[in-house]
Design a protein around this motif. Structure first.
Motif, PDB file in Angstrom:
ATOM      1  N   THR A   1      26.534  49.862  40.252  1.00 27.65           N
ATOM      2  CA  THR A   1      25.857  50.085  38.120  1.00 27.65           C
ATOM      3  C   THR A   1      26.858  49.707  37.547  1.00 27.65           C
ATOM      4  O   THR A   1      26.816  49.167  35.987  1.00 27.65           O
ATOM      5  CB  THR A   1      24.728  50.232  38.061  1.00 27.65           C
ATOM      6  N   ARG A   2      28.129  50.963  37.171  1.00 28.48           N
ATOM      7  CA  ARG A   2      28.968  50.978  36.202  1.00 28.48           C
ATOM      8  C   ARG A   2      30.417  50.544  36.218  1.00 28.48           C
ATOM      9  O   ARG A   2      30.888  50.641  35.379  1.00 28.48           O
ATOM     10  CB  ARG A   2      28.715  52.426  35.734  1.00 28.48           C
ATOM     11  N   ILE A   3      30.689  50.719  37.364  1.00 25.49           N
ATOM     12  CA  ILE A   3      33.133  50.124  37.515  1.00 25.49           C
ATOM     13  C   ILE A   3      32.595  48.750  36.498  1.00 25.49           C
ATOM     14  O   ILE A   3      32.002  48.153  36.095  1.00 25.49           O
ATOM     15  CB  ILE A   3      33.097  49.183  39.228  1.00 25.49           C
ATOM     16  N   ARG A   4      34.229  48.856  35.964  1.00 25.50           N
ATOM     17  CA  ARG A   4      34.888  48.116  35.123  1.00 25.50           C
ATOM     18  C   ARG A   4      35.693  48.367  35.948  1.00 25.50           C
ATOM     19  O   ARG A   4      36.465  46.753  36.656  1.00 25.50           O
ATOM     20  CB  ARG A   4      35.008  48.247  33.911  1.00 25.50           C
ATOM     21  N   GLN A   5      36.825  49.040  35.886  1.00 30.51           N
ATOM     22  CA  GLN A   5      38.772  49.064  35.866  1.00 30.51           C
ATOM     23  C   GLN A   5      38.579  49.842  37.266  1.00 30.51           C
ATOM     24  O   GLN A   5      37.339  50.579  37.280  1.00 30.51           O
ATOM     25  CB  GLN A   5      39.284  49.550  35.375  1.00 30.51           C
ATOM     26  N   PRO A   6      39.113  49.357  38.780  1.00 32.54           N
ATOM     27  CA  PRO A   6      40.356  48.284  38.751  1.00 32.54           C
ATOM     28  C   PRO A   6      38.732  46.914  38.942  1.00 32.54           C
ATOM     29  O   PRO A   6      40.378  45.668  39.103  1.00 32.54           O
ATOM     30  CB  PRO A   6      40.576  48.548  39.785  1.00 32.54           C
ATOM     31  N   PHE A   7      37.874  47.140  39.394  1.00 36.32           N
ATOM     32  CA  PHE A   7      37.412  45.779  39.355  1.00 36.32           C
ATOM     33  C   PHE A   7      37.336  44.553  38.512  1.00 36.32           C
ATOM     34  O   PHE A   7      38.477  42.966  38.966  1.00 36.32           O
ATOM     35  CB  PHE A   7      35.274  45.781  39.092  1.00 36.32           C
ATOM     36  N   LEU A   8      37.684  44.547  37.350  1.00 40.24           N
ATOM     37  CA  LEU A   8      37.805  43.636  36.312  1.00 40.24           C
ATOM     38  C   LEU A   8      39.128  42.277  36.430  1.00 40.24           C
ATOM     39  O   LEU A   8      38.847  41.159  36.346  1.00 40.24           O
ATOM     40  CB  LEU A   8      37.662  43.452  35.395  1.00 40.24           C
ATOM     41  N   SER A   9      40.012  43.912  36.274  1.00 41.62           N
ATOM     42  CA  SER A   9      41.694  43.322  36.988  1.00 41.62           C
ATOM     43  C   SER A   9      41.918  42.826  38.248  1.00 41.62           C
ATOM     44  O   SER A   9      43.303  42.606  38.259  1.00 41.62           O
ATOM     45  CB  SER A   9      42.475  44.884  36.058  1.00 41.62           C
ATOM     46  N   TRP A  10      41.264  43.135  38.954  1.00 41.84           N
ATOM     47  CA  TRP A  10      41.478  43.190  40.724  1.00 41.84           C
ATOM     48  C   TRP A  10      41.510  41.750  40.305  1.00 41.84           C
ATOM     49  O   TRP A  10      40.389  40.277  40.487  1.00 41.84           O
ATOM     50  CB  TRP A  10      40.434  43.715  41.528  1.00 41.84           C
ATOM     51  N   THR A  11      43.146  41.078  41.182  1.00 41.25           N
ATOM     52  CA  THR A  11      42.578  39.133  41.545  1.00 41.25           C
ATOM     53  C   THR A  11      42.771  38.659  42.843  1.00 41.25           C
ATOM     54  O   THR A  11      42.645  38.000  43.076  1.00 41.25           O
ATOM     55  CB  THR A  11      44.210  38.866  41.044  1.00 41.25           C
ATOM     56  N   GLY A  12      42.884  40.263  43.824  1.00 39.79           N
ATOM     57  CA  GLY A  12      42.385  39.852  45.044  1.00 39.79           C
ATOM     58  C   GLY A  12      41.149  39.442  45.612  1.00 39.79           C
ATOM     59  O   GLY A  12      40.355  39.396  44.813  1.00 39.79           O
ATOM     60  N   PRO A  13      41.057  39.412  46.871  1.00 35.18           N
ATOM     61  CA  PRO A  13      39.327  38.618  47.120  1.00 35.18           C
ATOM     62  C   PRO A  13      38.406  40.662  47.673  1.00 35.18           C
ATOM     63  O   PRO A  13      39.132  41.512  47.929  1.00 35.18           O
ATOM     64  CB  PRO A  13      39.641  37.876  49.120  1.00 35.18           C
ATOM     65  N   HIS A  14      37.021  40.152  47.799  1.00 32.36           N
ATOM     66  CA  HIS A  14      35.869  40.951  48.347  1.00 32.36           C
ATOM     67  C   HIS A  14      35.489  40.428  49.092  1.00 32.36           C
ATOM     68  O   HIS A  14      36.200  39.331  49.752  1.00 32.36           O
ATOM     69  CB  HIS A  14      35.594  40.555  46.536  1.00 32.36           C
ATOM     70  N   ASP A  15      35.306  41.172  49.979  1.00 32.93           N
ATOM     71  CA  ASP A  15      34.140  40.568  50.866  1.00 32.93           C
ATOM     72  C   ASP A  15      33.318  39.283  50.841  1.00 32.93           C
ATOM     73  O   ASP A  15      33.617  38.501  51.343  1.00 32.93           O
ATOM     74  CB  ASP A  15      33.262  41.542  51.741  1.00 32.93           C
ATOM     75  N   PHE A  16      33.088  39.130  49.276  1.00 33.42           N
ATOM     76  CA  PHE A  16      32.059  38.163  48.503  1.00 33.42           C
ATOM     77  C   PHE A  16      32.910  37.706  47.572  1.00 33.42           C
ATOM     78  O   PHE A  16      33.262  39.073  46.485  1.00 33.42           O
ATOM     79  CB  PHE A  16      30.716  38.249  48.680  1.00 33.42           C
ATOM     80  N   VAL A  17      32.693  36.739  47.200  1.00 32.40           N
ATOM     81  CA  VAL A  17      32.407  36.192  45.400  1.00 32.40           C
ATOM     82  C   VAL A  17      31.338  37.039  44.882  1.00 32.40           C
ATOM     83  O   VAL A  17      29.767  36.727  45.394  1.00 32.40           O
ATOM     84  CB  VAL A  17      32.296  35.169  44.911  1.00 32.40           C
ATOM     85  N   VAL A  18      31.460  38.128  43.647  1.00 30.96           N
ATOM     86  CA  VAL A  18      30.518  38.782  43.543  1.00 30.96           C
ATOM     87  C   VAL A  18      30.460  38.330  41.973  1.00 30.96           C
ATOM     88  O   VAL A  18      31.244  37.493  41.410  1.00 30.96           O
ATOM     89  CB  VAL A  18      31.364  39.976  42.571  1.00 30.96           C
ATOM     90  N   VAL A  19      28.889  38.106  41.847  1.00 28.11           N
ATOM     91  CA  VAL A  19      28.267  37.039  41.092  1.00 28.11           C
ATOM     92  C   VAL A  19      27.542  38.674  39.608  1.00 28.11           C
ATOM     93  O   VAL A  19      27.018  39.176  40.734  1.00 28.11           O
ATOM     94  CB  VAL A  19      26.968  37.088  40.874  1.00 28.11           C
ATOM     95  N   HIS A  20      28.041  39.146  38.694  1.00 32.14           N
ATOM     96  CA  HIS A  20      27.950  40.190  38.024  1.00 32.14           C
ATOM     97  C   HIS A  20      27.382  39.758  36.421  1.00 32.14           C
ATOM     98  O   HIS A  20      27.864  38.779  35.806  1.00 32.14           O
ATOM     99  CB  HIS A  20      29.279  41.344  37.802  1.00 32.14           C
ATOM    100  N   GLY A  21      27.212  41.312  35.839  1.00 33.59           N
ATOM    101  CA  GLY A  21      27.420  41.221  34.156  1.00 33.59           C
ATOM    102  C   GLY A  21      27.932  42.134  33.864  1.00 33.59           C
ATOM    103  O   GLY A  21      28.726  42.332  34.198  1.00 33.59           O
TER     104      GLY A  21
END
Length: 237
Positions: free
Chosen positions: A176-196
């Motif tokens: 519900t709150r994360i920004r970094q390091p999520f926004l600058s991460w260029t590697g894959p996640h388990d899924f493509v993340v759809v977010h706001g």
């Protein structure tokens, strides 16, 4: 009809998802966008459809009460299942309504004043008075929101995921709150993340994430991603 382009993941054949970004009290835009969604789904029948909201229904904008009235009414687009996710502003609002002094201050600071004013309530009143005046149906809606939705190659959350953490171990605070390091991460996640959660001038479509927060409350459009099979398009209001 949206102008489609290749998407970074895919949904099963015969499935369509309309994913709506941060609403933040923009009731008129939400109603208009739902009209566009209903018209698109009617004009292109066939796929099973889901209308999904990514959270942050309240705060900042001028009519949070109107948004919750709309979401708890009977006017949502027909022939679409609906799923609603929680954002950090819903979490903050519910905590404030329980009356913790720090929670009250946090909510007022992050946009709660606009929500209270939309109900005709004073920010200087006691939290118990707010809770008594906000319709029970609106509070039940906020309490019933989900943290995420996963389908096909996508994971839908409000804010994002913590890179390197397996999905079952993700913390609700990060969803519900994360920004970094999520926004600058260029590697894959388990899924493509759809977010706001993090406002941009236009939607972002990257190999590992899609951001649909386009700052509707401060003059940008309210954005809906239309996802089907291996393609993505957009509707704006």
């Amino acid at each position: 009809m949206p102008a489609f382009r290749p998407a970074p993941a895919r949904l099963p054949a015969g499935r369509r998802i309309y994913a709506v970004g941060d609403i933040h009290g923009c009731a008129d835009r939400l109603a208009a966008l739902h009209g566009l969604i209903a018209a698109d789904h009617a004009a292109r029948p066939g796929p099973s459809g889901l209308l999904l909201h990514l959270g942050d229904f309240v705060d900042k904008g001028g009519d949070s009460a109107g948004v919750l009235r709309w979401m708890t009414g009977a006017a949502l687009p027909r022939n679409l299942a609906v799923k609603n996710l929680t954002g950090n502003h819903e979490v903050a609002m519910l905590a404030a309504l329980e009356g913790g002094p720090g929670d009250v201050a946090d909510w007022l600071w992050c946009g709660g004043r606009a929500t209270l004013e939309s109900y005709g309530l004073s920010p200087e009143a006691a939290a118990a008075d707010w809770a008594a005046a906000i319709p029970p149906a609106h509070q039940a809606f906020l309490q019933g929101l989900d943290l995420f939705h996963q389908e096909g190659g996508y994971c839908f959350v409000h804010a994002g995921l913590r890179p390197g953490t397996p999905f079952p171990a993700q913390a609700p605070e990060d969803l519900t709150r994360i920004r970094q390091p999520f926004l600058s991460w260029t590697g894959p996640h388990d899924f493509v993340v759809v977010h706001g959660h993090t406002a941009r001038a236009e939607p972002e479509v990257l190999p590992n994430r899609i951001n649909l927060d386009t700052a509707a409350w401060s003059g940008g459009p309210l954005t809906c991603a239309v996802l089907e099979e291996d393609r993505i398009g957009f509707l704006f209001a």
